[in-house]
Design an enzyme around this catalytic site. Structure first.
Site, PDB file in Angstrom:
ATOM      1  N   ARG A   1     -82.543  16.932  -1.906  1.00  0.00           N
ATOM      2  CA  ARG A   1     -83.660  16.357  -2.682  1.00  0.00           C
ATOM      3  C   ARG A   1     -85.011  16.855  -2.210  1.00  0.00           C
ATOM      4  NH1 ARG A   1     -82.262  10.386  -1.222  1.00  0.00           N
ATOM      5  NH2 ARG A   1     -81.968  11.599   0.683  1.00  0.00           N
ATOM      6  N   ARG A   2     -85.091  17.340  -0.965  1.00  0.00           N
ATOM      7  CA  ARG A   2     -86.400  17.739  -0.420  1.00  0.00           C
ATOM      8  C   ARG A   2     -86.695  19.201  -0.778  1.00  0.00           C
ATOM      9  NH1 ARG A   2     -85.403  15.007   5.400  1.00  0.00           N
ATOM     10  NH2 ARG A   2     -83.254  15.524   4.793  1.00  0.00           N
TER      11      ARG A   2
ATOM     12  N   ASP B   1     -80.423  14.262  -6.860  1.00  0.00           N
ATOM     13  CA  ASP B   1     -79.932  13.126  -6.073  1.00  0.00           C
ATOM     14  C   ASP B   1     -78.478  12.915  -6.487  1.00  0.00           C
ATOM     15  OD1 ASP B   1     -79.261  10.522  -5.170  1.00  0.00           O
ATOM     16  OD2 ASP B   1     -81.369   9.931  -5.203  1.00  0.00           O
ATOM     17  N   VAL B   2     -77.556  12.966  -5.536  1.00  0.00           N
ATOM     18  CA  VAL B   2     -76.134  12.862  -5.900  1.00  0.00           C
ATOM     19  C   VAL B   2     -75.797  11.532  -6.574  1.00  0.00           C
ATOM     20  CG1 VAL B   2     -75.304  14.494  -4.136  1.00  0.00           C
ATOM     21  CG2 VAL B   2     -75.395  12.045  -3.602  1.00  0.00           C
TER      22      VAL B   2
ATOM     23  N   TYR C   1     -70.569   1.468   6.005  1.00  0.00           N
ATOM     24  CA  TYR C   1     -70.546   2.931   6.229  1.00  0.00           C
ATOM     25  C   TYR C   1     -69.099   3.360   6.480  1.00  0.00           C
ATOM     26  CZ  TYR C   1     -71.180   7.579   8.157  1.00  0.00           C
ATOM     27  OH  TYR C   1     -71.080   8.931   8.382  1.00  0.00           O
TER      28      TYR C   1
ATOM     29  N   GLY D   1     -67.217  13.199  15.000  1.00  0.00           N
ATOM     30  CA  GLY D   1     -67.756  12.022  15.695  1.00  0.00           C
ATOM     31  C   GLY D   1     -69.268  12.181  15.762  1.00  0.00           C
ATOM     32  N   LEU D   2     -69.873  11.747  16.854  1.00  0.00           N
ATOM     33  CA  LEU D   2     -71.339  11.738  16.950  1.00  0.00           C
ATOM     34  C   LEU D   2     -71.926  13.156  16.977  1.00  0.00           C
ATOM     35  CD1 LEU D   2     -71.308   8.935  19.604  1.00  0.00           C
ATOM     36  CD2 LEU D   2     -72.568   8.734  17.447  1.00  0.00           C
TER      37      LEU D   2
ATOM     38  N   PHE E   1     -79.252  11.978  11.129  1.00  0.00           N
ATOM     39  CA  PHE E   1     -78.384  10.877  10.690  1.00  0.00           C
ATOM     40  C   PHE E   1     -78.873   9.508  11.188  1.00  0.00           C
ATOM     41  CE2 PHE E   1     -74.704   8.139  11.547  1.00  0.00           C
ATOM     42  CZ  PHE E   1     -74.027   8.137  10.335  1.00  0.00           C
TER      43      PHE E   1
HETATM   44  P1  NDP Z   1     -78.659  14.389   7.975  1.00  0.00           P
HETATM   45  O1  NDP Z   1     -79.415  13.130   7.718  1.00  0.00           O
HETATM   46  O2  NDP Z   1     -79.240  15.342   8.952  1.00  0.00           O
HETATM   47  O3  NDP Z   1     -78.386  15.145   6.606  1.00  0.00           O
HETATM   48  C1  NDP Z   1     -78.013  14.451   5.451  1.00  0.00           C
HETATM   49  C2  NDP Z   1     -78.103  15.393   4.252  1.00  0.00           C
HETATM   50  O4  NDP Z   1     -77.657  14.687   3.088  1.00  0.00           O
HETATM   51  C3  NDP Z   1     -79.517  15.861   3.994  1.00  0.00           C
HETATM   52  O5  NDP Z   1     -79.507  17.233   3.687  1.00  0.00           O
HETATM   53  C4  NDP Z   1     -79.941  15.061   2.776  1.00  0.00           C
HETATM   54  O6  NDP Z   1     -80.821  15.839   1.978  1.00  0.00           O
HETATM   55  C5  NDP Z   1     -78.618  14.833   2.056  1.00  0.00           C
HETATM   56  N1  NDP Z   1     -78.647  13.620   1.235  1.00  0.00           N
HETATM   57  C6  NDP Z   1     -78.737  12.343   1.673  1.00  0.00           C
HETATM   58  N2  NDP Z   1     -78.807  11.493   0.633  1.00  0.00           N
HETATM   59  C7  NDP Z   1     -78.756  12.266  -0.495  1.00  0.00           C
HETATM   60  C8  NDP Z   1     -78.801  11.982  -1.877  1.00  0.00           C
HETATM   61  N3  NDP Z   1     -78.928  10.714  -2.343  1.00  0.00           N
HETATM   62  N4  NDP Z   1     -78.720  12.997  -2.758  1.00  0.00           N
HETATM   63  C9  NDP Z   1     -78.616  14.281  -2.320  1.00  0.00           C
HETATM   64  N5  NDP Z   1     -78.567  14.624  -1.010  1.00  0.00           N
HETATM   65  C10 NDP Z   1     -78.647  13.619  -0.120  1.00  0.00           C
HETATM   66  O7  NDP Z   1     -77.212  13.928   8.447  1.00  0.00           O
HETATM   67  P2  NDP Z   1     -75.882  14.752   8.882  1.00  0.00           P
HETATM   68  O8  NDP Z   1     -76.089  16.197   8.782  1.00  0.00           O
HETATM   69  O9  NDP Z   1     -75.456  14.190  10.165  1.00  0.00           O
HETATM   70  O10 NDP Z   1     -74.883  14.235   7.762  1.00  0.00           O
HETATM   71  C11 NDP Z   1     -74.147  15.091   6.915  1.00  0.00           C
HETATM   72  C12 NDP Z   1     -72.804  14.458   6.629  1.00  0.00           C
HETATM   73  O11 NDP Z   1     -72.079  14.366   7.840  1.00  0.00           O
HETATM   74  C13 NDP Z   1     -72.870  13.062   6.040  1.00  0.00           C
HETATM   75  O12 NDP Z   1     -71.876  12.928   5.049  1.00  0.00           O
HETATM   76  C14 NDP Z   1     -72.539  12.181   7.243  1.00  0.00           C
HETATM   77  O13 NDP Z   1     -71.980  10.961   6.855  1.00  0.00           O
HETATM   78  C15 NDP Z   1     -71.548  13.060   7.977  1.00  0.00           C
HETATM   79  N6  NDP Z   1     -71.336  12.780   9.369  1.00  0.00           N
HETATM   80  C16 NDP Z   1     -72.380  12.773  10.264  1.00  0.00           C
HETATM   81  C17 NDP Z   1     -72.139  12.505  11.601  1.00  0.00           C
HETATM   82  C18 NDP Z   1     -73.232  12.410  12.605  1.00  0.00           C
HETATM   83  O14 NDP Z   1     -72.997  11.827  13.699  1.00  0.00           O
HETATM   84  N7  NDP Z   1     -74.407  12.959  12.375  1.00  0.00           N
HETATM   85  C19 NDP Z   1     -70.773  12.292  12.090  1.00  0.00           C
HETATM   86  C20 NDP Z   1     -69.768  12.283  11.064  1.00  0.00           C
HETATM   87  C21 NDP Z   1     -70.047  12.559   9.778  1.00  0.00           C
HETATM   88  P3  NDP Z   1     -82.121  15.305   1.202  1.00  0.00           P
HETATM   89  O15 NDP Z   1     -82.678  14.173   1.986  1.00  0.00           O
HETATM   90  O16 NDP Z   1     -83.025  16.512   1.126  1.00  0.00           O
HETATM   91  O17 NDP Z   1     -81.595  14.909  -0.125  1.00  0.00           O
HETATM   92  C1  8X3 Z   2     -71.240   9.365  11.917  1.00  0.00           C
HETATM   93  C2  8X3 Z   2     -70.593   9.007  13.208  1.00  0.00           C
HETATM   94  O1  8X3 Z   2     -70.042   7.053  14.759  1.00  0.00           O
HETATM   95  O2  8X3 Z   2     -72.288   7.152  13.828  1.00  0.00           O
HETATM   96  O3  8X3 Z   2     -70.333   9.327  10.872  1.00  0.00           O
HETATM   97  O4  8X3 Z   2     -70.423   6.533  12.444  1.00  0.00           O
HETATM   98  S1  8X3 Z   2     -70.860   7.354  13.548  1.00  0.00           S
END
Ligand code: NDP
Ligand code: 8X3
Length: 251
Positions: free
Chosen positions: A34-35, A58-59, A151, A182-183, A188
């Site tokens: 979105r950004r 936006d998904v 979540y 994991g983390l 995030f």
């Molecule tokens: P970030 O917050 O760094 O990235 C999230 C991404 O999702 C951004 O690019 C954001 O883009 C996009 N996004 C969020 N909401 C929307 C929306 N409504 N529409 C379109 N795009 C969206 O987090 P992560 O990289 O950590 O997360 C990526 C994935 O990995 C997620 O599914 C998360 O649940 C999963 N995950 C993360 C973990 C962690 O510990 N970090 C561990 C396990 C899984 P923008 O804002 O530009 O739209």
């Molecule tokens: C992200 C990992 O442990 O914060 O999916 O849920 S946790």
């Protein structure tokens, strides 16, 4: 011709690291988020190594998802690999104290958004009898931790959808698999804690969490296996992490 990969959530964290690694390995990229300023910056930088298209949607918005994906033409019209990565946690609260807007956001983005994007792309994979879908789940989709409730529910849904896709797309020769980290230190926790960076930083203090590049490396491995190999489900944690609640910290 190199494969075309569509990555949702490419503007940050895991998705951005995947975009960077795949660009360096000559995949054509469709980067979504979105950004707009971040999409522009990625196109500018990664465009030096490969062909890059960007899509801003936006998904959660079903109509916009379909419009954006159906607007792709020429070399970007055929999507060989879909990486369903966009998602976040919103809030960390006991179930009786949870914010219903946070619940809506997590279910609408992590579950329904993933389904909309998939629905917009799967028919062309079915028609070609080829394609690869990688769903980014989480350890939160394998176990539930205190205050993780909704979540975790959203990521358990991703786990079920991943299995369902694999069953239903089997006859069409489409590969489907999940990567469940994991983390990982990304934005995030900043999103989860609504911009409270101090609280977000604490999540990753006192141990070496996964880096987004670690996860990107694994996704690249999954995508580059020979066509007869499908990595169906993969869990990856930092060495310091044993489960959602057990992390060996030095502080
Ligand atoms: P970030 O917050 O760094 O990235 C999230 C991404 O999702 C951004 O690019 C954001 O883009 C996009 N996004 C969020 N909401 C929307 C929306 N409504 N529409 C379109 N795009 C969206 O987090 P992560 O990289 O950590 O997360 C990526 C994935 O990995 C997620 O599914 C998360 O649940 C999963 N995950 C993360 C973990 C962690 O510990 N970090 C561990 C396990 C899984 P923008 O804002 O530009 O739209
Ligand atoms: C992200 C990992 O442990 O914060 O999916 O849920 S946790």
């Amino acid at each position: 011709m190199s494969k075309t990969v569509l990555i949702t959530g490419a503007t940050s964290g895991i998705g951005k690291a995947v975009a960077e690694l795949f660009a360096a390995n000559n995949f054509q990229l469709i980067l979504c988020g979105r950004r707009q300023e971040r999409l522009n910056a990625l196109k500018e930088t990664l465009g030096k190594s490969t062909q890059v298209a960007t899509l801003n949607f936006d998904v959660r918005n079903r109509e916009d998802v379909f419009k954006a994906i159906h607007s792709l033409v020429g070399k970007f019209a055929q999507i060989d690999v879909l990486i369903n990565n966009a998602g976040n946690a919103h809030g960390l609260d006991y179930i009786d104290e949870g914010n219903t807007d946070d619940w809506d956001a997590m279910l609408d983005i992590n579950v329904k958004g993933l389904l909309y994007v998939s629905k917009a792309i799967i028919p062309q994979m079915v028609a070609r009898k080829s394609g690869h879908i990688i769903n980014i789940g989480s350890t939160a989709g394998k176990e539930v931790y205190p205050k993780g409730n909704v979540y975790c529910a959203s990521k358990h849904a991703v786990d079920a959808i991943n299995q369902g896709m694999r069953l239903d797309l089997n006859e069409h020769g489409i590969r489907v698999g999940a990567v469940n980290p994991g983390l990982v230190e990304t934005e995030f926790s900043e999103v989860r804690f609504k911009g409270d960076t101090e609280r977000a930083e604490k999540v990753y203090q006192g141990f070496q969490p996964l880096k987004p590049e670690d996860v990107a490396d694994i996704i690249h491995f999954v995508v580059t296996r020979p066509g007869h190999v499908n990595i169906a489900d993969l869990v990856v944690m930092s060495t310091a992490q044993a489960s959602s609640t057990i992390v060996k910290k030095t502080i």
